[in-house]
Enzyme design. Sequence first.
Site, PDB file in Angstrom:
ATOM      1  N   HIS A  49     -11.399   9.410  16.731  1.00 44.01           N
ATOM      2  CA  HIS A  49     -12.190   9.496  17.949  1.00 44.01           C
ATOM      3  C   HIS A  49     -11.683  10.634  18.812  1.00 44.01           C
ATOM      4  O   HIS A  49     -10.529  11.073  18.702  1.00 44.01           O
ATOM      5  CB  HIS A  49     -12.115   8.184  18.735  1.00 44.01           C
ATOM      6  CG  HIS A  49     -10.721   7.791  19.128  1.00 44.01           C
ATOM      7  ND1 HIS A  49      -9.854   7.161  18.258  1.00 44.01           N
ATOM      8  CD2 HIS A  49     -10.038   7.925  20.287  1.00 44.01           C
ATOM      9  CE1 HIS A  49      -8.709   6.924  18.864  1.00 44.01           C
ATOM     10  NE2 HIS A  49      -8.794   7.393  20.102  1.00 44.01           N
TER      11      HIS A  49
ATOM     12  N   CYS B 237      -3.537   5.230  25.889  1.00 47.16           N
ATOM     13  CA  CYS B 237      -3.380   6.175  24.780  1.00 47.16           C
ATOM     14  C   CYS B 237      -3.887   7.528  25.242  1.00 47.16           C
ATOM     15  O   CYS B 237      -4.530   7.632  26.295  1.00 47.16           O
ATOM     16  CB  CYS B 237      -4.122   5.699  23.533  1.00 47.16           C
ATOM     17  SG  CYS B 237      -5.915   5.752  23.662  1.00 47.16           S
TER      18      CYS B 237
END
Length: 678
Positions: free
Chosen positions: A65, A196
């Site tokens: 992603h 993240c």
Amino acid sequence: MSDMITADLVDLDLAAATKEEAARSLAERMRALGRVTDLDGFLADVAAREAQMPTGLDGGIGIPHCRSAHVTDPTLAFGRAPSGIDFGAPDGPADLIFLIAAPAGADDAHLTILSSLARRLMNEDFTSALRATPSQATAAALISGDIEPADASTAAGADGADGAGAEASAAEAADAAGVGDTVRDDAFRIVVVTSCPTGIAHTYMAAESLEKAGHAAGVEVAVETQGSAGFTRLDPAVVEAADGVIFAHDVPVRDKERFAGKPTVDVGVKAGINRPGQLIAEVREKAARGEVTDAAARPTPVERGGEADEGYGTKLRKWLMSGVSYMIPFVAAGGLLIALGFAIGGYEIAGAKSVAEAFAWGDQSSWAALLFQIGGLAFSFLIPVLAGYIAYGMADRPGLVPGFVGGAIAITIKAGFLGGLVAGLLAGAVVLGIQKIRVPAVLRGIMPVVVIPLISSLIVGFLMFLVIGKPLAGLQQGLTDWLNGLTGANAVILGVILGLMMCFDLGGPLNKVAYTFAVGGLANATDGSLKVMAAVMAAGMVPPLAMALATTVRGKLFTKAERENGKAAWVLGASFITEGAIPFAAADPLRVIPSVMVGGAVTGALSMAFECTLRAPHGGIFVVPLIGNPLLYLVAILAGTVVSAGLVILLKGMRKTSVVTPAAPEAAAEKPTVVAAV
């Protein structure tokens, strides 16, 4: 979410051997629907995110992603790979691949939807239904949340579901997860922060995993997700009542001093996904032992570097790169403004009066002086910013004040770039040392904002002014004199070394070291430092220009995608964006990297031999008017480009070919297949 994934974005028989092939296959579906504008640019962004941390998860899941400027609408593509694809998960290959694409400016609503999917991936019923369904439409409906896992088998026959049982299924799922259950008043309470680098998937998957594990263990878990959609701080009362803290993160925890004085477990975000039960048990054990950790004293993610076994050298590189990354915008803005000022008004504007005292609206030299003076002020922050953010990389926010103070002192005592480096490392070390001192609980609240900045600034200032300042200033002056005295073979050798460094990792750490060395010299510009800057920029332009030339001259040696990248590489190379050669190096590193290194060395050597100078830290061919000996400078760049392109063509042309035995006689009769043997 139904408009983010459709049946056309689902591949239930994904034929890919590597994660790169899988990402390309799914991305091509996105491009076909107009969701991705530049396939290779998008894949480069995916690869860059993958390089930060593998996206494979336990349970056979891969979630490549990224956020990308090449994405028009938030999009999900799903592939089911029967043979499995290695995404770096501890338990082996992944068979469920989710490619998540978000625009660079995706709004909060879209990112919240993506986070919802990330949480659902922790549901075994959800993943089992995806593995079992034979229908692309059903898979899309499952992922979008239009149907629940329990309804998937019915929906597969009708490519949809009437949703009659959806609410009941959702209620059952909530019951299974323990949503709505009352936690005992005496339950152990944990507050969790997850984050993240992208903030799209891992952040929310770790949150879901820890919440489920907490419920199973009879523990009350409150999670703060610091994702791309922003974050809502936990209620201070919840934090105060917590018995322990878990940080599952790969970027710095924002405002982490809120959690000081509690038993704490600090790990990477994937640990929160893969072993939540162990983390909960660990924090409970720390609480039972009365082990209290000051949240501000734990190593920052930059210091940890994400790996427990990294040596001091690796950590040192990351600390230095932290400072460099924050310094570069000041370099670019300040340096280019100074360059524009010189281009408009000539070098004599360096002695112009302050524009605050004398400015004529219709006078060209006044505008030139304005640009020069704004750029000069921006450039004056270079060393303090470098020092401040090296310290930040080591010790987080408490390191900023002593780092900036040390950098400013380095300028005052004329210790220059070397002084800034040492000041940053010194400030970070002092703060880390202070943080290890156990202090009464009543003082912990003021430690990060009062005590640590005060004491660390005093110590750093004392050492810089009275202990190490003079030796550093002498070393800086010696380096300056050495650069100014470089002539003949010595200058050429330095040019070769700088050229090799600029082209070895194409924008990586070694490239940044060479570039930072050159830019540091501009802070106190001399003839020698201007030559170094010129050689560094010239060598950095060679790799993309060489690849552009090679794809133009011998296009058949390159794939269609590489030929398209070659067109963009002309502009990237001319603009001094060395990273424009990365797609070529990634595809064929053993041939491309040595070739561009040779060309970069040739260009660096020639630039130094021709005594070319450069006052701007960036700009490529667009700052040629500011280059000393501009024609010879262009000759140096052209020579390195031709050498690199020639070597790449030669090495690619020498690849041996072999005929692959066809699988069927009919295929052999038609035409043998030729493949390149590396």
